[in-house]
Motif scaffolding. Sequence first.
Motif, short mmCIF file in Angstrom:
data_model
loop_
_atom_site.label_atom_id
_atom_site.label_comp_id
_atom_site.label_asym_id
_atom_site.label_seq_id
_atom_site.Cartn_x
_atom_site.Cartn_y
_atom_site.Cartn_z
N GLN A 56 64.30 16.42 40.36
CA GLN A 56 63.55 17.68 40.26
C GLN A 56 64.48 18.85 39.98
OE1 GLN A 56 61.49 17.79 44.00
NE2 GLN A 56 59.80 16.53 43.27
N PHE A 57 65.63 18.88 40.62
CA PHE A 57 66.60 19.94 40.39
C PHE A 57 67.03 19.95 38.92
CE2 PHE A 57 70.90 21.50 39.97
CZ PHE A 57 70.82 22.73 40.60
N SER A 59 65.46 18.74 36.30
CA SER A 59 64.38 19.13 35.39
C SER A 59 64.05 20.62 35.47
CB SER A 59 63.12 18.29 35.64
OG SER A 59 62.55 18.61 36.88
N ARG A 60 64.22 21.22 36.64
CA ARG A 60 63.91 22.65 36.80
C ARG A 60 65.06 23.56 36.39
NH1 ARG A 60 61.31 21.94 42.75
NH2 ARG A 60 59.36 21.02 42.06
N HIS A 61 66.28 23.06 36.46
CA HIS A 61 67.45 23.90 36.23
C HIS A 61 68.38 23.25 35.19
CE1 HIS A 61 66.17 26.21 39.70
NE2 HIS A 61 66.07 25.07 40.37
N ARG A 62 67.85 22.93 34.06
CA ARG A 62 68.61 22.24 33.00
C ARG A 62 69.91 22.97 32.65
NH1 ARG A 62 67.47 17.20 31.84
NH2 ARG A 62 65.27 16.76 31.88
N GLU A 63 69.84 24.29 32.55
CA GLU A 63 71.02 25.06 32.13
C GLU A 63 72.16 24.96 33.15
OE1 GLU A 63 68.43 27.52 34.64
OE2 GLU A 63 68.03 26.38 32.83
N VAL A 64 71.83 24.81 34.40
CA VAL A 64 72.84 24.64 35.44
C VAL A 64 73.28 23.18 35.52
CG1 VAL A 64 73.28 24.79 37.93
CG2 VAL A 64 71.97 26.59 36.79
N ALA A 65 72.31 22.27 35.49
CA ALA A 65 72.59 20.84 35.65
C ALA A 65 73.44 20.29 34.54
CB ALA A 65 71.27 20.08 35.75
#
Length: 68
Positions: A56-57, A59-65
């Motif tokens: 979930q993290f 998918s929600r925070h692609r730019e960070v991940a």
Amino acid sequence: MEDERITRIARAMCRAARLDPDKPAGNAGPYTMSMRQQGHEAPQPAWMLFRREARQFVSRHREVAVRL
């Protein structure tokens, strides 16, 4: 690559919850579940409790991940 990222994030979340990612979580405290899942002979490591949240993290925070 994506699976490795999920694993790294899940392990970090596990450590943040003050659990040893490589030991079974057991059935005590807020993080409980049957660690013996279908298709696995031995109890699974505690970090696997956090796989869904790690996905979930990502998918929600692609730019960070992407950088993790």
